[in-house]
Design an enzyme around this catalytic site. Structure first.
Site, mmCIF file in Angstrom:
data_model
loop_
_atom_site.group_PDB
_atom_site.id
_atom_site.type_symbol
_atom_site.label_atom_id
_atom_site.label_comp_id
_atom_site.label_asym_id
_atom_site.label_seq_id
_atom_site.Cartn_x
_atom_site.Cartn_y
_atom_site.Cartn_z
ATOM 1 N N HIS A 125 -26.113 -11.058 15.195
ATOM 2 C CA HIS A 125 -24.920 -11.901 15.054
ATOM 3 C C HIS A 125 -25.257 -13.337 14.651
ATOM 4 O O HIS A 125 -24.343 -14.101 14.311
ATOM 5 C CB HIS A 125 -24.113 -11.935 16.358
ATOM 6 C CG HIS A 125 -23.460 -10.643 16.711
ATOM 7 N ND1 HIS A 125 -22.679 -9.933 15.828
ATOM 8 C CD2 HIS A 125 -23.475 -9.914 17.869
ATOM 9 C CE1 HIS A 125 -22.243 -8.832 16.405
ATOM 10 N NE2 HIS A 125 -22.708 -8.794 17.641
ATOM 11 N N ASP A 162 -25.606 -0.694 15.275
ATOM 12 C CA ASP A 162 -24.968 -1.293 16.443
ATOM 13 C C ASP A 162 -23.456 -1.127 16.307
ATOM 14 O O ASP A 162 -22.909 -1.132 15.204
ATOM 15 C CB ASP A 162 -25.338 -2.774 16.513
ATOM 16 C CG ASP A 162 -24.943 -3.444 17.807
ATOM 17 O OD1 ASP A 162 -23.738 -3.670 18.020
ATOM 18 O OD2 ASP A 162 -25.833 -3.773 18.608
ATOM 19 N N HIS A 164 -21.222 -3.198 17.003
ATOM 20 C CA HIS A 164 -20.635 -4.449 16.515
ATOM 21 C C HIS A 164 -21.231 -4.774 15.142
ATOM 22 O O HIS A 164 -22.431 -4.637 14.936
ATOM 23 C CB HIS A 164 -20.923 -5.600 17.478
ATOM 24 C CG HIS A 164 -20.406 -5.357 18.863
ATOM 25 N ND1 HIS A 164 -21.188 -4.821 19.864
ATOM 26 C CD2 HIS A 164 -19.177 -5.575 19.399
ATOM 27 C CE1 HIS A 164 -20.465 -4.716 20.972
ATOM 28 N NE2 HIS A 164 -19.252 -5.157 20.713
ATOM 29 N N ASP A 246 -24.973 0.595 21.500
ATOM 30 C CA ASP A 246 -23.692 0.417 22.176
ATOM 31 C C ASP A 246 -22.565 1.241 21.558
ATOM 32 O O ASP A 246 -21.412 1.139 21.984
ATOM 33 C CB ASP A 246 -23.293 -1.064 22.244
ATOM 34 C CG ASP A 246 -23.635 -1.844 20.989
ATOM 35 O OD1 ASP A 246 -24.066 -1.225 19.986
ATOM 36 O OD2 ASP A 246 -23.476 -3.077 20.996
#
Length: 309
Positions: A125, A162, A164, A246
């Site tokens: 991120h 991931d 996200h 995740d």
């Protein structure tokens, strides 16, 4: 296959507030899984600490200095909405970078076919000049630049599974035709980026968003229809994985319902790409995964597949 794993005690010293999902127990859970006898041949090494200048491979100097200035001398400090730091956090972030860069060195020197970096904090991120989403520096982006600068790699592919979206990695490589970035992720979900029409300046950004409550069949179809064909077309000289776990059905931060076999499957497919185009050279870097049981299962299967080929 020869698989090397980089780890370091400092990763446990990056402290966050009580109840924060990105906590040291994540690595304790993974370490417990790695005690199983079938990991006995895993080449486990202590990750080196990267020089601060390594950050400049993917971030401007002011970003490095800003992060350094933000580190507390004691306790836990909030750096941005979701990101916290403690006195050892900078060293932990630099050690994650050091492990990823060492992994690049290993696969190009023939010391390992592939490498997994069991570090934290995560990195995907972190944008060009922004701390975000538990991440200070973009570890995979720095590793990609290290491969290009040190080994003259012409085409680097980064695959991020991931749950996200890897907005930071997309931001850093948006204008770069030499790096292919592919991501599967839940949408809508934090950080709000990753639509299919976000393709970069040179069509080297490939997003495959998944609707909430998608399961393994949707994930595999996204990989088969968008990500794997893009990799075949790009023919990477080197492959990096932003390995977030995740999207596991147990994870509390999202609503994608993958099981361990899904992570095993995509690891195998990405290894096929690395074997076909990149001389097996593959480095995988831990990103998310916040349910301890789900992380231990899925990351364990990922590493086991790296080991057996």
């Amino acid at each position: 296959m020869t698989t090397r794993l980089y780890e370091h005690q400092v990763f446990l010293a990056h402290h966050v507030p009580e109840g924060h999902p990105e906590r040291p127990d994540r690595l304790r859970a993974l370490n417990a899984a790695l005690e199983h006898p079938h990991f006995s041949t895993l080449d486990r090494q202590e990750a080196p600490v990267a020089n601060e200048d390594a950050v400049l491979l993917a971030h401007p100097e002011e970003h490095l200095f800003s992060v350094m200035r933000s580190m507390p001398e004691e306790g836990v400090k909030q750096i941005e909405a979701d990101t916290h730091a403690s006195p050892e956090s900078l060293k932990a972030a630099l050690t994650a970078i050091g492990g990823a860069m060492a992994g690049v060195d290993d696969v190009f020197a023939g010391k390992a076919d592939n490498v997994f970096v069991a570090g934290r904090p995560p990195g995907h991120h972190a944008e060009h000049d922004k701390v975000m989403g538990f991440c200070f520096f973009n570890t995979v982006a720095i590793a990609a630049r290290h491969a290009q600068k040190t080994y003259g790699v012409e085409r680097v592919a980064i695959v991020d599974f991931d749950v996200h979206h890897g907005n930071g990695t997309q931001d850093i490589f948006w204008n770069d035709p030499s790096v292919l970035f592919c991501s599967t992720h839940q949408m809508p979900l934090y950080p709000g980026t990753g639509a299919k029409d976000e393709t970069g300046a040179h069509d080297t950004i490939v997003n495959a968003p998944l609707s909430p409550n998608s399961a393994g069949d949707h994930f595999r179809e996204a990989m088969k229809s968008r990500v794997l064909p893009a990799l075949e077309n790009f023919r990477p000289d080197f492959l990096l994985i932003s390995a977030g776990f995740d999207a596991h059905h147990r994870d509390p931060l999202a609503q994608i319902n993958l099981v361990g076999d899904d992570f095993d499957w995509i690891t195998g497919r990405l290894m096929e790409i690395a074997g076909k185009y990149a001389g097996n050279r593959l480095v995988s870097v831990l990103e998310g995964g916040y349910d301890l049981e789900g992380l231990a299962e899925s990351a364990g299967l990922h590493i086991a597949r790296l080991m057996r080929g």
